[in-house]
Scaffold this active site. Structure first.
Site, PDB file in Angstrom:
ATOM      1  N   GLY A  50      11.119  -4.066  -1.431  1.00 63.21           N
ATOM      2  CA  GLY A  50      11.900  -3.733  -2.627  1.00 63.21           C
ATOM      3  C   GLY A  50      13.267  -3.260  -2.198  1.00 63.21           C
ATOM      4  N   GLU A  51      13.672  -2.125  -2.697  1.00 60.98           N
ATOM      5  CA  GLU A  51      14.991  -1.582  -2.371  1.00 60.98           C
ATOM      6  C   GLU A  51      14.796  -0.132  -1.922  1.00 60.98           C
ATOM      7  OE1 GLU A  51      17.545  -3.739  -2.364  1.00 60.98           O
ATOM      8  OE2 GLU A  51      18.492  -2.050  -1.344  1.00 60.98           O
ATOM      9  N   CYS A  82       8.776  -4.539   4.952  1.00 58.51           N
ATOM     10  CA  CYS A  82      10.191  -4.722   4.590  1.00 58.51           C
ATOM     11  C   CYS A  82      10.836  -3.389   4.183  1.00 58.51           C
ATOM     12  CB  CYS A  82      10.326  -5.810   3.537  1.00 58.51           C
ATOM     13  SG  CYS A  82      11.955  -6.574   3.594  1.00 58.51           S
ATOM     14  N   HIS A 177       7.021 -10.003   4.929  1.00 54.36           N
ATOM     15  CA  HIS A 177       6.140  -9.843   3.758  1.00 54.36           C
ATOM     16  C   HIS A 177       4.815 -10.582   3.946  1.00 54.36           C
ATOM     17  CE1 HIS A 177       9.009  -8.123   0.752  1.00 54.36           C
ATOM     18  NE2 HIS A 177       9.893  -8.620   1.592  1.00 54.36           N
ATOM     19  N   GLU A 179       2.213 -10.317   2.262  1.00 55.72           N
ATOM     20  CA  GLU A 179       1.556 -10.514   0.953  1.00 55.72           C
ATOM     21  C   GLU A 179       2.097 -11.740   0.230  1.00 55.72           C
ATOM     22  OE1 GLU A 179       4.059  -8.685   1.549  1.00 55.72           O
ATOM     23  OE2 GLU A 179       5.363  -8.519  -0.196  1.00 55.72           O
TER      24      GLU A 179
END
Ligand code: GLN
Length: 196
Positions: A50-51, A82, A177, A179
């Site tokens: 995400g961020e 990430c 990632h 997933e």
């Protein structure tokens, strides 16, 4: 036979839904986590992509990040992917003021190291899990890079000769990632840690 573990997925922002679906496919139960209270009784915890700057803001506001640090230090398996590995790092070598990492992995991380969203890519990653070598697809989206690592943190994944996955005991961090592909190698491994 141990029962099905429940894996918490931090859902402040970002890629939590993909983790939820992938962990169900890997045989685990999940719970979305927004507050410290929702950590109770979990077998393991994931910090998704995400961020990291937004995650920093939201998760210190309600005391979630200090509670996550305590949980990891008490031995619960925690995996960051990430933005999640950015949150687990000790040092960030740029834009440090916007992100307050937890210092659970002895690594320095550079955010957005491969460029912007358009420079995202998929490439094979070599993993060493339980002394078994495997190649898995690695999806890198505005990914960070590990620029420095010291013991007792150890590598277990490589993109060429670059380290992209590390571990310090019960705490795992990946710059990609796992997933977002059909390959469940990393998720199954984590479910295994959560089941012990
Ligand atoms: N670039 C993002 C950050 O700095 C991470 C990107 C991701 O999680 N896919 O937080």
């Amino acid at each position: 036979m141990p029962g099905k573990p429940t894996i918490g997925i931090i859902a402040l922002q970002g890629n939590f839904a993909a983790h939820k679906h992938a962990f169900h496919r890997a045989g685990a139960g999940t719970r979305l986590v927004h507050s410290p209270e929702e950590l109770a009784g979990l077998d393991a915890l994931v910090i998704p992509g995400g961020e990291s700057s937004t995650m920093t803001l939201l998760g210190y506001e309600n005391g979630l990040w200090p509670a996550v640090r305590k949980m990891a230090q008490a031995g619960t398996p925690v995996m960051g992917t990430c933005a999640g590995i950015i949150m687990l790092a000790e040092v960030l070598d740029e834009e440090a003021s916007k992100v307050a990492p937890l210092g659970l992995l002895n690594i320095t991380v550079s955010r957005n190291a491969y460029g912007s969203q358009v420079d995202s890519f998929e490439q094979s990653v070599r993993l060493r899990l339980d002394s078994d070598e495997r190649t898995v697809p690695g999806v890198f989206i505005r990914a960070p890079a590990i620029t420095h690592m010291v013991q007792p943190t150890e590598p277990f994944g490589w993109l060429g000769d670059e380290i992209v996955a590390v571990r310090k005991g019960n705490v795992l961090g990946l710059t990609f990632h796992p997933e977002m592909t059909d390959d469940l190698t990393v998720l199954r491994h984590f479910v295994g840690l959560a089941t012990k």
